[in-house]
Motif scaffolding. Structure first.
Motif, mmCIF file in Angstrom:
data_model
loop_
_atom_site.group_PDB
_atom_site.id
_atom_site.type_symbol
_atom_site.label_atom_id
_atom_site.label_comp_id
_atom_site.label_asym_id
_atom_site.label_seq_id
_atom_site.Cartn_x
_atom_site.Cartn_y
_atom_site.Cartn_z
ATOM 1 N N TRP A 140 15.061 50.251 66.897
ATOM 2 C CA TRP A 140 14.039 51.293 66.897
ATOM 3 C C TRP A 140 13.375 51.407 65.528
ATOM 4 O O TRP A 140 12.156 51.584 65.426
ATOM 5 N N ALA A 141 14.150 51.303 64.449
ATOM 6 C CA ALA A 141 13.606 51.461 63.097
ATOM 7 C C ALA A 141 12.613 50.358 62.750
ATOM 8 O O ALA A 141 11.605 50.606 62.093
ATOM 9 N N LEU A 142 12.893 49.134 63.189
ATOM 10 C CA LEU A 142 11.996 48.031 62.859
ATOM 11 C C LEU A 142 10.766 48.002 63.752
ATOM 12 O O LEU A 142 9.686 47.594 63.320
ATOM 13 N N GLY A 143 10.904 48.428 65.014
ATOM 14 C CA GLY A 143 9.754 48.506 65.908
ATOM 15 C C GLY A 143 9.113 47.153 66.167
ATOM 16 O O GLY A 143 9.753 46.101 66.065
ATOM 17 N N VAL A 144 7.831 47.178 66.493
ATOM 18 C CA VAL A 144 7.077 45.941 66.716
ATOM 19 C C VAL A 144 6.965 45.191 65.389
ATOM 20 O O VAL A 144 6.659 45.799 64.356
ATOM 21 N N PRO A 145 7.249 43.892 65.370
ATOM 22 C CA PRO A 145 7.215 43.140 64.109
ATOM 23 C C PRO A 145 5.929 43.354 63.316
ATOM 24 O O PRO A 145 4.831 43.162 63.824
ATOM 25 N N ASP A 146 6.106 43.783 62.061
ATOM 26 C CA ASP A 146 4.969 44.098 61.198
ATOM 27 C C ASP A 146 5.435 44.023 59.745
ATOM 28 O O ASP A 146 6.552 44.441 59.427
ATOM 29 N N TRP A 147 4.575 43.513 58.862
ATOM 30 C CA TRP A 147 4.981 43.345 57.475
ATOM 31 C C TRP A 147 5.281 44.677 56.791
ATOM 32 O O TRP A 147 6.090 44.726 55.852
ATOM 33 N N THR A 148 4.685 45.777 57.253
ATOM 34 C CA THR A 148 4.894 47.071 56.608
ATOM 35 C C THR A 148 6.302 47.610 56.835
ATOM 36 O O THR A 148 6.685 48.610 56.215
ATOM 37 N N ALA A 151 10.502 46.375 54.050
ATOM 38 C CA ALA A 151 11.216 46.852 52.861
ATOM 39 C C ALA A 151 12.670 47.207 53.160
ATOM 40 O O ALA A 151 13.598 46.711 52.507
ATOM 41 N N MET A 152 12.896 48.074 54.137
ATOM 42 C CA MET A 152 14.252 48.528 54.432
ATOM 43 C C MET A 152 15.190 47.385 54.816
ATOM 44 O O MET A 152 16.292 47.267 54.263
ATOM 45 N N PRO A 153 14.818 46.492 55.754
ATOM 46 C CA PRO A 153 15.741 45.400 56.091
ATOM 47 C C PRO A 153 16.013 44.453 54.929
ATOM 48 O O PRO A 153 17.137 43.959 54.785
ATOM 49 N N LEU A 154 15.023 44.218 54.075
ATOM 50 C CA LEU A 154 15.267 43.350 52.924
ATOM 51 C C LEU A 154 16.302 43.961 51.983
ATOM 52 O O LEU A 154 17.190 43.267 51.483
ATOM 53 N N VAL A 155 16.196 45.260 51.746
ATOM 54 C CA VAL A 155 17.171 45.919 50.874
ATOM 55 C C VAL A 155 18.561 45.874 51.505
ATOM 56 O O VAL A 155 19.564 45.662 50.809
ATOM 57 N N LEU A 156 18.647 46.066 52.807
ATOM 58 C CA LEU A 156 19.943 45.984 53.485
ATOM 59 C C LEU A 156 20.568 44.597 53.322
ATOM 60 O O LEU A 156 21.783 44.468 53.130
ATOM 61 N N TRP A 170 23.610 42.923 62.041
ATOM 62 C CA TRP A 170 22.508 42.868 63.008
ATOM 63 C C TRP A 170 21.311 42.126 62.408
ATOM 64 O O TRP A 170 20.688 41.289 63.068
ATOM 65 N N LEU A 171 21.008 42.416 61.154
ATOM 66 C CA LEU A 171 19.863 41.782 60.508
ATOM 67 C C LEU A 171 20.062 40.288 60.312
ATOM 68 O O LEU A 171 19.116 39.500 60.452
ATOM 69 N N VAL A 172 21.267 39.892 59.963
ATOM 70 C CA VAL A 172 21.549 38.473 59.767
ATOM 71 C C VAL A 172 21.165 37.672 61.004
ATOM 72 O O VAL A 172 20.602 36.573 60.913
ATOM 73 N N GLN A 173 21.400 38.240 62.169
ATOM 74 C CA GLN A 173 21.115 37.550 63.414
ATOM 75 C C GLN A 173 19.641 37.611 63.798
ATOM 76 O O GLN A 173 19.106 36.673 64.386
ATOM 77 N N HIS A 174 18.963 38.711 63.450
ATOM 78 C CA HIS A 174 17.625 38.938 63.998
ATOM 79 C C HIS A 174 16.486 38.902 62.969
ATOM 80 O O HIS A 174 15.326 38.736 63.367
#
Length: 322
Positions: A140-148, A151-156, A170-174
């Protein structure tokens, strides 16, 4: 010292500014775009005195094309006028992604501090004993793929804190798939060669873990291959009648591809059964998943356009976009 060259980050940011300007202009060619920017920047130059009776022809300033292609830095006054006319430009310039990419590679506290400040405003960062709940919140937080939303997933991915280990798994996989789909957005597609290189360097400088290394593209050519693979997948969905035939992908296209990826083998099996029955409409289950990403998506209208036979030749693509 800084992970990356600050000049490279600014160049990339400026190209995103140029791409957004191109989108706002609605220009059909690069020359038309440059003329439009000139008018926005100096409208008084285009005023013809009453009774002059002579049309004034202005040669467009080549700086606008260099902004698109090379990400040159515009003068402060010019930027102020653009930001005053279009708040979106100011939002791009001040986006936290650029600050994050300029972090010191040795500063291990920066990711944890950033996430701690973000936690009250982001449910995806809240802990839970249920993996499915964590996964749903991240989706839900990432939503439709968009460059904006990068930030949050990169920091994670850079953060080593155990509190965020489930989100990182989760991020490692997706995340590689998410970044690839975000790069297909027509408005900023040409900017992603620069952005991917910067993100790749940034993650590797922070220690690209063996878990992420399995899914992460080895180089720029591998990233281009992932982009091409997604384009083929989109064409297959158009052939099935699940997406309307179009020269460039829409947000609905990206949402559908992203949902299919996240659904995994179980969703693939259900969709294949739909295909085998010859259905020419996107299955309701996939509609629901897409609307969960963004309720504003006009999924139904897109499906109707896809199922309607074309009575005229498709429109020619517009001029090259930023």
């Amino acid at each position: 010292m800084s992970t990356l060259c600050i000049a490279s980050i600014k160049r990339c940011r400026n190209r995103f500014v140029g791409a957004r300007l191109y989108q706002l202009s609605g220009a059909r060619s690069r020359a038309e775009f440059a003329s439009w920017c000139d008018y926005v920047d100096h409208p008084h130059h285009y005023l013809v005195p009453d009774g002059a009776g002579v049309a004034v022809v202005h040669q467009p300033n080549p700086k606008w094309l260099r902004l698109l292609d090379d990400g040159i830095q515009l003068h402060t006054g010019c930027l102020k006028r653009l930001c005053a006319a279009f708040p979106d430009i100011s939002a791009i310039i001040s986006h936290p992604l650029w600050e994050i990419l300029s972090w010191d590679s040795d500063d291990r506290a920066a990711p944890a501090n950033y996430l701690e400040n973000l936690r009250p405003h982001c449910r995806a960062l809240a802990g839970s004993t249920y993996r499915s709940r964590i996964n749903a919140r991240m989706k839900w937080a990432l939503g439709v793929p968009d460059w904006t939303h990068l930030a949050m997933p990169l920091v994670l991915l850079r953060c080593a804190a155990r509190d965020h280990a489930p989100q990182r798994r989760w991020l490692v996989q997706h995340f590689p798939q998410y970044l690839t789909l975000a790069s297909l957005s027509p408005a900023c597609h040409r900017c992603f060669a620069d952005l991917w290189t910067i993100i790749d360097q940034w993650l590797r400088a922070g220690g690209l873990g063996t878990d992420l290394l399995v899914h992460w593209p080895a180089n720029a050519d591998a990233f281009e291959y992932l982009q091409a693979k997604q384009q083929v997948g989109r064409e297959e969905l158009m052939d099935c009648g699940w997406l309307p035939a179009a020269h460039q992908p829409s947000r609905c296209d990206l949402a559908m591809l992203w949902c299919i990826h996240m659904g995994g083998p179980e969703l693939d099996e259900k969709l294949m059964r739909t295909v085998s029955r010859g259905a020419r409409r996107c299955p309701p289950l996939l509609h629901q998943l897409m609307r969960e990403l963004d309720p504003r998506l006009d999924v139904v209208s897109s499906a109707r356009r896809a199922s309607r036979p074309l009575s005229v030749a498709p429109a020619q693509p517009v001029g090259e976009r930023g």
